[in-house]
Design an enzyme around this catalytic site. Structure first.
Site, mmCIF file in Angstrom:
data_model
loop_
_atom_site.group_PDB
_atom_site.id
_atom_site.type_symbol
_atom_site.label_atom_id
_atom_site.label_comp_id
_atom_site.label_asym_id
_atom_site.label_seq_id
_atom_site.Cartn_x
_atom_site.Cartn_y
_atom_site.Cartn_z
ATOM 1 N N LEU A 190 7.568 -7.803 17.689
ATOM 2 C CA LEU A 190 7.898 -6.383 17.642
ATOM 3 C C LEU A 190 7.228 -5.800 16.408
ATOM 4 C CD1 LEU A 190 11.720 -6.438 18.502
ATOM 5 C CD2 LEU A 190 9.775 -6.109 20.046
ATOM 6 N N PRO A 191 6.726 -4.567 16.494
ATOM 7 C CA PRO A 191 6.140 -3.958 15.302
ATOM 8 C C PRO A 191 7.197 -3.871 14.199
ATOM 9 C CG PRO A 191 6.415 -2.330 17.076
ATOM 10 C CD PRO A 191 6.693 -3.669 17.670
ATOM 11 N N THR B 173 -6.709 10.624 9.950
ATOM 12 C CA THR B 173 -6.266 9.310 10.416
ATOM 13 C C THR B 173 -4.906 9.452 11.106
ATOM 14 O OG1 THR B 173 -5.341 8.928 8.228
ATOM 15 C CG2 THR B 173 -7.497 7.996 8.665
ATOM 16 N N ALA C 282 -1.949 4.455 12.062
ATOM 17 C CA ALA C 282 -3.021 5.449 12.039
ATOM 18 C C ALA C 282 -3.676 5.482 13.408
ATOM 19 C CB ALA C 282 -4.058 5.083 10.986
ATOM 20 N N ARG D 263 1.462 3.826 -5.184
ATOM 21 C CA ARG D 263 1.324 5.237 -4.828
ATOM 22 C C ARG D 263 1.764 6.197 -5.937
ATOM 23 N NH1 ARG D 263 -0.522 6.987 0.576
ATOM 24 N NH2 ARG D 263 -0.940 4.985 1.529
ATOM 25 N N HIS E 230 -11.917 6.793 23.304
ATOM 26 C CA HIS E 230 -11.558 8.188 23.607
ATOM 27 C C HIS E 230 -10.041 8.378 23.701
ATOM 28 C CE1 HIS E 230 -11.389 6.409 27.642
ATOM 29 N NE2 HIS E 230 -10.606 7.405 27.962
ATOM 30 N N LYS E 231 -9.291 7.312 23.989
ATOM 31 C CA LYS E 231 -7.841 7.464 24.087
ATOM 32 C C LYS E 231 -7.230 7.731 22.705
ATOM 33 C CE LYS E 231 -7.544 4.568 28.226
ATOM 34 N NZ LYS E 231 -6.924 3.410 28.907
ATOM 35 N N GLU F 184 -8.919 0.774 3.541
ATOM 36 C CA GLU F 184 -9.482 -0.532 3.904
ATOM 37 C C GLU F 184 -11.001 -0.520 3.789
ATOM 38 O OE1 GLU F 184 -7.412 -2.637 7.307
ATOM 39 O OE2 GLU F 184 -6.592 -0.622 7.554
ATOM 40 N N SER G 168 0.821 -1.208 0.000
ATOM 41 C CA SER G 168 0.000 0.000 0.000
ATOM 42 C C SER G 168 0.862 1.268 0.000
ATOM 43 C CB SER G 168 -0.932 0.000 1.207
ATOM 44 O OG SER G 168 -0.163 -0.030 2.394
ATOM 45 N N HIS G 169 2.161 1.132 0.240
ATOM 46 C CA HIS G 169 3.059 2.286 0.147
ATOM 47 C C HIS G 169 4.132 2.104 -0.924
ATOM 48 C CE1 HIS G 169 1.268 2.925 4.144
ATOM 49 N NE2 HIS G 169 1.318 4.185 3.763
#
Lengths: 345, 345
Positions: A306-307, A161, A181, A52, A230-231, A189, A47-48
């Site tokens: 890990l991300p 976003t 995001a 693009r 709300h966070k 999506e 998607s990147h």
């Protein structure tokens, strides 16, 4: 016969650069934009990736980004704020210009900010995050977007976003990097669910009356929801305040007013904070980079990820084997190369 | 006859100060700690009000906080990092000592950090956030906690409930302030469900085997979950990196090892960032404080709430009418005043 073609990263870079140069972009814009697009493709972050390119060309054609912009640096000597005026061009070459000064200032003061103004932000924030971590610094990066997300308890698109990204340098591994995001889902999506005729998961969106909906059409006419209730809305609001209002650039509703559409790349600013762990930890027990490894081992050791782990795994493969594109993707590159701005609406 | 007693804020302050002084705390620790406890009660934020006095005294009695600490400032001239060594005392007097220097440095450089080391953090982060906004600055504040939260995809407590807080100054209204745990729920809420024999909402916790649970007992033996899935876990990890490891202080697992319990106030560090909107917005169109009001109006105008709105409403009432305590609460204050450290386990 095969339906796919494998290109080295150098070959892909050359192909993408040719497209941007033929479309009238100058060397600075071309090089920086190509770099992040190839990085997306390399990391299997489709998607990147080359997907693009059309969006970038459409934004040029619409006159909403300056393809000839030469960013201008204001080093802000004696302060913790380094600025780059992108001069209406893409954010990427502005970031490249500011990065060395940001890194030097962070090492000098312990902490510094890079403000990019008047830019079209393009693609993800992780390229910026990774570039800062490559300097041995930790990074926090944020920017607004278009107004598509309702604050929790509200019923109208207001926040973007608004991506929030962070990185920490590692000596013998790719950096710790997250980039997400602050909405539950990306707008793309929802569009994909619409095209597939599939209902949305609960909690992604509300309709124009503010009621929860799983209907993608209704969601596109209504608003997306922030992640984490709300966070997430609070963090999205923080990003409007710090990375739009504080730096004197457009907020997400102002971006949407300016562009009149969410199909062009957004025009706004970007805020990059750089922290020098060596300066912050000075005089305290323990080496911060070594201590961070203990934390990462504890995360991975209990089966959590890990991300960005998946992205780095894909990168390793791409760097040795190149990237494989479908015949349709190659045809798309051919078309964009031949037709330039005429290829896009 | 009535079961409640109403005290002015000044009277409540005097009562709480007396308890801390009689328990052996010095003037600096007493004044700062009393201030945040009275602020919690004033804002109808009962979980951060007089209820916390016992925990502070227990931590003193256990020898895990120094009631006589005098914090020491390192102004870090020529850098963006101001440090205060809390000398093993509470974070609050250390923050008070560092705040004027932090504010001056942020105005000078545009951006500055206050690092508090070797402190027992007590109560919420919003007192620090509000104190920074009262200087016309924006604030981002974070600290670790005890290891009670599993990273997404994991099954063991590792991260703390790691609060993340932010503030933005407003000219004619209380500041925009949020302050939340990066876990779905606070540990105290799980304990309250256990006592009430009520199941937990879905998504709050996992059991010791890493399976989702709504059983409070199983949750207390297992782990809490981060808010917003992997995104909340990522922010919790960022807080371990920036506000523990980077500043050379204990991480959440190290805090738990050190204390051996979650019933005492946690010993670690704290990171406070201060941004000067006037410096960041210099030379750009629009006044940042005025532009922020447009954003806040758009949030409130669509029926959403600003975070902390309820707290500020309660504050307004308390400031004119005082705070009303139950007879049991007054009896508790009497007991703590008379018995000091003997009143706690």
């Amino acid at each position: 016969m095969t339906d796919t073609v494998t290109l080295s990263l150098a070959d892909l870079t050359a192909r993408v650069e040719t497209i941007f140069r033929r479309a009238g972009m100058n060397a600075a814009q071309t090089r920086a934009l190509t770099s992040v697009i190839v990085a997306g493709e390399r990391d299997a972050c489709k998607s990147h990736g080359i997907y693009r390119i059309e969006g970038a060309l459409r934004t040029v054609k619409a006159g909403k980004v300056n393809p000839l912009a030469e960013p201008v640096l204001d080093a802000g000597e004696g302060t913790a704020i380094v600025r780059v005026d992108a001069k209406g061009g893409f954010a990427n070459p502005a970031f490249e210009l500011g990065l060395p000064v940001l890194a030097a200032r962070a090492r000098e003061l312990g902490l510094a900010a890079l403000v990019i103004n008047d830019c079209t932000h393009f693609s993800a924030l992780w390229p910026e995050v990774e570039a800062v971590t490559a300097q041995g610094l930790s990074a926090m990066v944020m920017c607004p977007s278009y107004a598509t997300v309702a604050p929790t308890g509200g019923n109208k698109p207001l926040l973007g976003t608004n991506p929030f990204a962070f990185g920490w340098p590692r000596a013998d591994a790719p950096p710790y990097v997250f980039d997400f995001a602050t909405s539950v889902a990306a707008r793309g999506e929802i569009e994909l669910h619409r095209r597939a005729g599939k209902p949305l998961p609960e909690g992604w969106a509300i309709d124009a009356d503010g009621n929860p909906t799983t209907d993608p059409e209704a969601a596109l006419e209504g608003a997306m929801l922030p992640f984490g209730g709300h966070k997430g809305a609070a963090i999205g609001t923080m990003i409007e305040l710090l990375a739009a209002i504080m730096i004197g650039d457009l907020t997400s509703p102002e971006v949407l007013d300016y562009l009149g559409t969410t199909t062009l790349a957004p025009f706004h600013g970007e805020l990059i904070l750089a922290f020098d762990p060596a300066r912050f930890a000075a005089g305290r027990p323990g080496n911060p980079l070594a201590r961070a490894e203990v934390l990462f081992e504890a995360i991975v050791g209990q089966g959590a990820r890990l991300p960005s782990q998946r992205r780095f795994a894909a990168r390793k493969i791409s760097e040795s084997q190149g990237v494989t594109l479908t015949a349709a993707e190659i045809a798309g590159l051919d078309r964009l190369t031949a037709q330039g701005l005429d290829a896009v609406a």
